[in-house]
Scaffold this active site. Structure first.
Site, short mmCIF file in Angstrom:
data_model
loop_
_atom_site.label_atom_id
_atom_site.label_comp_id
_atom_site.label_asym_id
_atom_site.label_seq_id
_atom_site.Cartn_x
_atom_site.Cartn_y
_atom_site.Cartn_z
N GLU A 1 7.82 -15.79 -9.22
CA GLU A 1 7.20 -16.90 -8.50
C GLU A 1 7.29 -16.66 -6.99
OE1 GLU A 1 9.13 -20.52 -9.60
OE2 GLU A 1 7.68 -21.82 -8.58
N ASP B 1 6.55 -27.61 -1.90
CA ASP B 1 7.44 -28.74 -2.16
C ASP B 1 8.52 -29.00 -1.11
OD1 ASP B 1 5.95 -28.09 -4.36
OD2 ASP B 1 7.54 -28.40 -5.82
C1 GLC Z 1 5.80 -25.71 -7.64
C2 GLC Z 1 5.06 -25.20 -6.42
C3 GLC Z 1 3.61 -25.66 -6.50
C4 GLC Z 1 3.00 -25.16 -7.80
C5 GLC Z 1 3.85 -25.60 -9.00
C6 GLC Z 1 3.40 -24.95 -10.29
O1 GLC Z 1 5.86 -27.09 -7.67
O2 GLC Z 1 5.65 -25.66 -5.26
O3 GLC Z 1 2.87 -25.17 -5.41
O4 GLC Z 1 1.72 -25.63 -7.93
O5 GLC Z 1 5.19 -25.25 -8.82
O6 GLC Z 1 3.41 -23.57 -10.17
#
Ligand code: GLC
Length: 437
Positions: free
Chosen positions: A408, A175
């Site tokens: 995460e 992101d």
């Molecule tokens: C965030 C991450 C993305 C992922 C999502 C759900 O947006 O940047 O890569 O798919 O979270 O985990």
């Protein structure tokens, strides 16, 4: 210190418990509080984890994802199987009902994520003891995965050069990577004070570890533009300020093309379309995006024609994983990774080079270690024979999770760090399962 057998068993038990608690009816949420729906590339990694001990769930995971596929082949980045107010922007913001191509149920977002299901199917096949079963599943899924790739090559490759573009940073899966900074800087989003109160992520995670409000305004400005275009690709290509050829996403597409080609051979199917795409893509990566000075691949801003030379490790790791570089290019890339990213005092592998100004060790995609990127790096390195380096990547990943839990993302600085973002994060658990298996 490598983990003991007891530690490994305990870790495996905990990893399965994370997936269990994130399992819903037919799919897995990435993180219970922060991400309460189904996400595209998350599901690929998650299915791989399940495939080691519950093939039924692995299949359901992928089938559920494809319930969100659009008529034109687009596989959306989020599938909203249920209603949930804890996430922003939800389906009422995406409003994909304005295009007849999107399914009415389940509702979905209107953009993509890295296409990994192709190679996930192949890795599941390679590692499985019940190959016949997986091959039958691959045969079932094959046309849908192919339709997604065909969508990318027909609607996202304007010049037919084998490089697909992304129209939003969320499509890259990374992101707020600094790669997008110059592109987003061109967007003059209005000062929308309501954004801060709309955001749900900040109720879970400290502001300092997430994108800023201004960045979020730009992200939503783009979504607004897609809606004004009624999600028509032609309109978006003509008016969107964010049109980027990203080497990471294109590499994962290449690796998935190759996986589909290999599966097609096993299934006795024709793969000539895939072969044509793939040859063109690999060539274009090495002629257009290779940066011979930085020993990396650049992203390219199609609206200005400018290269984005910011050094992030995924731009090197994706191509290694997809076997895009030649042996000599691969050696240069690995030397660069060793010198700039694998430095003393850091866990492998920071997503942004620690000496770069943009490096922020706890802010999402601007420096932290992510387990899926490490998993891609591990396999990329092994393909070129860098076994010792690959082992370091696996060891560091296991140590981080052992020390801090199934987070995460992780601060790459030894001693200073910890785990951040969502705590019981599904792909961290799933890929640890794959490693321990
Ligand atoms: C965030 C991450 C993305 C992922 C999502 C759900 O947006 O940047 O890569 O798919 O979270 O985990």
């Amino acid at each position: 210190m490598p983990l003991t057998t007891t530690q490994r068993q305990e870790m495996l038990r905990q990893a399965k418990a994370v997936l269990d608690s994130n399992w819903r009816e037919g799919y897995t949420v990435p993180g219970a509080a922060l991400y309460p729906f189904q996400w595209n590339w998350d599901s690929g990694f998650i299915a791989l984890g399940y495939s080691h001990y519950d093939l039924g769930r692995a299949k359901q995971e992928i089938r559920s994802l494809f319930k969100g596929q659009w008529q034109n082949g687009l596989l959306p980045h989020i599938v909203f199987h249920v209603e949930n107010d804890n996430y922003f922007p939800g389906p009422e913001i995406w409003q994909t009902e304005i295009t007849p191509r999107a399914p009415r149920k389940p509702r979905t977002s209107g953009i993509i994520q890295p296409p990994i299901i192709g190679f996930i199917l192949e890795v599941m096949y390679q590692k499985s003891a019940v190959k016949r079963d997986i091959l039958a599943f691959a045969e079932e899924l094959f046309p849908q995965v192919l339709r997604f790739h065909r969508y990318l090559y027909t609607c996202r490759d304007i010049h037919r050069e084998g490089l697909v573009y992304i129209q939003h940073n969320w499509e890259s899966g990374m992101d707020n990577s600094p790669t997008w900074d110059t592109v987003l800087a061109k967007i003059d989003a209005e000062d929308d004070r309501s954004i801060a109160s709309s955001r749900r992520d900040l109720q879970q995670v400290d502001r300092s570890q997430r994108p800023s409000d201004v960045e979020y305004q730009k992200y939503l400005h783009l979504v607004d533009l897609f809606m004004q275009c009624k999600y028509e690709d032609k309109c978006i290509a003509e008016s969107c300020p964010f049109l980027v050829q990203d080497p990471f996403l294109n590499s994962l597409l290449i690796r998935s093309n190759q996986a589909l080609i290999n599966l097609a051979i096993l299934l006795g199917q024709n793969a000539s379309e895939l072969k044509d795409w793939n040859e063109t893509s690999i060539r274009a990566m090495n002629t257009k995006l290779w940066n011979a000075r930085n020993h990396s691949y650049d992203a390219l801003d199609l609206t200005t024609g400018e290269r984005i030379t910011t050094s992030t490790s995924p731009a090197m790791i994706g191509p290694l994983f997809a076997r895009v570089p030649s042996e000599s290019q691969a050696h240069l890339i690995v030397e660069r990774l060793r010198g700039s990213f694998a430095r003393d005092g850091f866990y492998l592998c920071p997503t942004v080079m620690p000496e770069q100004n943009e490096f922020e060790p706890q802010r999402y995609w601007r420096g932290p270690v992510w387990i899926n990127i490490n998993w891609l790096l591990f396999h990329g390195l092994r393909q070129y024979g860098f076994e010792r380096f690959a082992k370091r990547v696996a060891d560091d990943s296991l140590v981080l999770v052992q020390k801090y839990g199934f987070h995460e993302y992780f601060d790459p600085r030894k001693g200073a760090g910890g785990g951040y973002g969502a705590s019981g994060f599904s792909w961290t658990a799933a890929l640890i399962i794959d490693w321990l298996a």
